[in-house]
Motif scaffolding. Structure first.
Motif, PDB file in Angstrom:
ATOM      1  N   VAL A 188      -5.713   6.431   9.016  1.00  0.00           N
ATOM      2  CA  VAL A 188      -6.105   5.430   8.255  1.00  0.00           C
ATOM      3  C   VAL A 188      -6.978   4.193   8.888  1.00  0.00           C
ATOM      4  CG1 VAL A 188      -5.424   3.639   6.480  1.00  0.00           C
ATOM      5  CG2 VAL A 188      -4.215   5.691   6.576  1.00  0.00           C
ATOM      6  N   ILE A 237       9.711   3.426   5.917  1.00  0.00           N
ATOM      7  CA  ILE A 237       8.408   2.788   5.080  1.00  0.00           C
ATOM      8  C   ILE A 237       9.157   1.481   4.305  1.00  0.00           C
ATOM      9  CG2 ILE A 237       7.248   3.071   2.833  1.00  0.00           C
ATOM     10  CD1 ILE A 237       7.258   6.168   3.600  1.00  0.00           C
ATOM     11  N   THR A 287       7.500  -3.134   3.683  1.00  0.00           N
ATOM     12  CA  THR A 287       7.264  -3.761   2.449  1.00  0.00           C
ATOM     13  C   THR A 287       8.109  -4.956   2.316  1.00  0.00           C
ATOM     14  OG1 THR A 287       9.052  -2.280   1.579  1.00  0.00           O
ATOM     15  CG2 THR A 287       6.837  -1.575   1.426  1.00  0.00           C
ATOM     16  N   LEU A 301      -1.493  -1.441   2.115  1.00  0.00           N
ATOM     17  CA  LEU A 301      -1.476  -0.617   0.907  1.00  0.00           C
ATOM     18  C   LEU A 301      -2.099   0.751   1.436  1.00  0.00           C
ATOM     19  CD1 LEU A 301      -2.708  -2.991  -2.176  1.00  0.00           C
ATOM     20  CD2 LEU A 301      -0.215  -2.019  -1.495  1.00  0.00           C
ATOM     21  N   PRO A 302      -3.354   0.933   2.053  1.00  0.00           N
ATOM     22  CA  PRO A 302      -3.700   2.303   2.278  1.00  0.00           C
ATOM     23  C   PRO A 302      -2.459   2.895   3.218  1.00  0.00           C
ATOM     24  CG  PRO A 302      -5.185   0.633   2.444  1.00  0.00           C
ATOM     25  CD  PRO A 302      -4.137  -0.182   2.254  1.00  0.00           C
ATOM     26  N   TYR A 303      -2.041   2.122   4.150  1.00  0.00           N
ATOM     27  CA  TYR A 303      -1.062   2.820   5.116  1.00  0.00           C
ATOM     28  C   TYR A 303       0.226   3.220   4.366  1.00  0.00           C
ATOM     29  CZ  TYR A 303      -3.952   0.699   8.782  1.00  0.00           C
ATOM     30  OH  TYR A 303      -5.166   0.366   9.312  1.00  0.00           O
ATOM     31  N   PHE A 304       0.609   2.434   3.448  1.00  0.00           N
ATOM     32  CA  PHE A 304       1.768   2.681   2.536  1.00  0.00           C
ATOM     33  C   PHE A 304       1.524   3.946   1.757  1.00  0.00           C
ATOM     34  CE2 PHE A 304       4.102   2.556  -1.496  1.00  0.00           C
ATOM     35  CZ  PHE A 304       5.255   2.034  -1.120  1.00  0.00           C
ATOM     36  N   ALA A 305       0.380   4.008   1.112  1.00  0.00           N
ATOM     37  CA  ALA A 305      -0.093   5.430   0.304  1.00  0.00           C
ATOM     38  C   ALA A 305       0.200   6.457   1.386  1.00  0.00           C
ATOM     39  CB  ALA A 305      -1.467   5.333  -0.228  1.00  0.00           C
ATOM     40  N   GLY A 306      -0.589   6.604   2.436  1.00  0.00           N
ATOM     41  CA  GLY A 306      -0.480   7.630   3.633  1.00  0.00           C
ATOM     42  C   GLY A 306       0.756   8.102   3.902  1.00  0.00           C
ATOM     43  N   VAL A 324       3.589   7.257   2.086  1.00  0.00           N
ATOM     44  CA  VAL A 324       4.507   7.909   1.050  1.00  0.00           C
ATOM     45  C   VAL A 324       4.177   9.675   0.852  1.00  0.00           C
ATOM     46  CG1 VAL A 324       4.754   7.993  -1.617  1.00  0.00           C
ATOM     47  CG2 VAL A 324       4.702   5.909  -0.240  1.00  0.00           C
ATOM     48  N   VAL A 325       2.682   9.692   1.003  1.00  0.00           N
ATOM     49  CA  VAL A 325       2.269  11.248   0.883  1.00  0.00           C
ATOM     50  C   VAL A 325       3.179  11.971   2.211  1.00  0.00           C
ATOM     51  CG1 VAL A 325       0.369  12.910   1.451  1.00  0.00           C
ATOM     52  CG2 VAL A 325       0.283  10.792   0.146  1.00  0.00           C
TER      53      VAL A 325
END
Length: 435
Positions: A195, A374, A378, A404-409, A411-412
């Motif tokens: 990311v 994670i 937050t 947010l982009p790191y959080f999304a990655g 979570v995946v």
């Protein structure tokens, strides 16, 4: 009906006290006592809750927790972080956003040695912050990278999170948990680096590190070797059966003390501060474990885990849906609860469901710890979030959009770890640790 009443009293009192600002450990103890009081007499409740709080910390394995905290504090004050940052800078190479990748690698190296996400965020972020600012890095971007990668050390061994989970889960092999954490922990660092690379390639392509010659790179590596050997000594010794996790933690303390003396970077005043902070942190963690032990007994006595298991299994007949519900709950919990109390509270609730679905306890432990990692990044209670922003001077409002982009990655990645058991189990299985 008893279980429903117990859930209402236990969690109702707990969350009311929590949102009123009462410390988590005190909230756990009061909620457990009041719930026991609904089903037992005052004398019985006092005796049982007090007994369980005492029994909960009568574990030889838990002695590793204060020792690893001590070792981590010595490292944070003993000049080790600087050497690991230098090594990470060499490893990052001449790529866009090189200092961001250095931050990630530094957190992975230091976090795996100290076992503390907060210590990694403070030590590595603090070491790199001035240089990143001088080279024109966006402070919010740099802080987000530091926050997202600091928790890798909670997965990469040695880690106190795995020791606490092993104790609560009923003696799950610490060696197996340590080995299981390598792949998820390294993948967590890789996700953050990908990311960061995508961002840097688009917006800061010129931000690369100066070329390091072979001789200089070798010199930096050799300076870092004594620090890196700690992992081989501690984790290797535990996995090989040379010593237990507690004995390994004691070896880590001795090793860090000797290393700090060699580096001449730990004064008597520093050592006094290290001991004081270790005692304070140990008291907090042990009281949490003690209070949660009482809560676990109350839940078992009133049948709460069984009731929750039956409710979830009857609500959804699909294993995938149940796992997704568990992941969603853990992610929400992680936003307002630190990793240790979350492990202590939710392991007795969700582990029976996981085993009912055929999930290995080691696999579930990795899913749980990653979800809580994670959570450390937050708001509103992310410990790493607050430490990293304090180090960099960036406000939470500025850094959250960058996160947010790191959080999304991540979570995946969490979903991948949840639904692909081999990511957690293959390495300990190869080493014959699953039994």
């Amino acid at each position: 009906m008893e279980a429903l009443l117990a859930v209402a009293v236990l969690f109702g009192v707990f969350f009311v006290l929590l949102f009123a600002g009462v410390p988590i450990s005190v909230s756990l103890g009061i909620a457990s006592f009041l719930t026991a009081l609904v089903f037992l007499s005052f004398e019985e409740s006092t005796y049982v809750v007090g007994q369980q709080m005492n029994v909960g910390i009568e574990s030889f394995s838990l002695l590793a927790v204060p020792l690893f905290i001590f070792a981590g504090n010595i490292m944070n004050n003993g000049g080790i972080a600087r050497r690991l940052v230098d090594l990470a800078l060499v490893l990052a190479g001449r790529v866009p956003g090189a200092l961001a990748h250095t931050n990630v690698l530094g957190n992975m190296l230091f976090g795996s040695l100290s076992g503390s996400a907060v210590a990694a965020a403070a030590a590595i972020g603090g070491t790199l912050h001035k240089r990143q600012k001088e080279e024109g890095y966006d402070p919010a971007f740099s802080t987000a990278v530091n926050i997202a990668s600091a928790s890798t050390g909670l997965l990469i061994p040695p880690t106190t999170a795995a020791i606490v989970y092993s104790t609560v889960a009923g003696g799950v092999s610490i060696s197996a948990l340590f080995m299981a954490g390598y792949v998820p922990g390294i993948l967590m660092g890789v996700v953050v680096m990908v990311v960061a690379w995508l961002y840097a390639r688009r917006r800061m392509a010129g931000a690369t590190s100066p070329r390091v010659g072979l001789g200089e790179g070798l010199r930096v590596f050799l300076r870092a070797v004594p620090s890196l050997l700690l992992v081989i000594v501690v984790v290797g010794g535990i996995v090989a059966g040379v010593f237990t996790a507690t004995e390994g933690a004691a070896a880590a303390v001795l090793y860090c003390l000797v290393l700090s003396l060699i580096y001449r970077s730990l004064s008597w005043a520093d050592l006094k501060q290290v001991v004081t902070s270790t005692v304070v942190a140990t008291g907090v963690v042990m009281f949490l474990i003690s209070a949660s032990s009482a809560m676990s007994w109350v839940m078992a006595y009133t049948g709460i885990p069984t009731a929750i298991t039956d409710a979830l299994l009857s609500t959804a007949d699909s294993k995938a849906i149940i796992l997704l519900l568990m992941v969603a709950i853990l992610l929400v919990v992680g936003t307002f609860m630190d990793i240790t109390p979350a492990i202590l509270i939710f392991t007795p609730i969700f582990l029976p469901i996981a085993t009912e679905l055929g999930m290995h306890p080691v696999h579930f432990g990795m899913m749980l710890i990653l979800a809580m990692c994670i959570g450390t990044m937050t708001p509103p209670v992310g410990s790493v979030l607050f430490v990293a922003t304090g180090v960099s001077g960036v406000t939470i409002e500025q850094v959250v959009p960058r996160l947010l982009p790191y959080f999304a990655g991540l979570v995946v990645l969490l979903l991948a770890v949840t639904f692909i058991p081999a990511l957690s189990l293959q390495l300990p299985e190869w080493l014959g640790l699953l039994g």
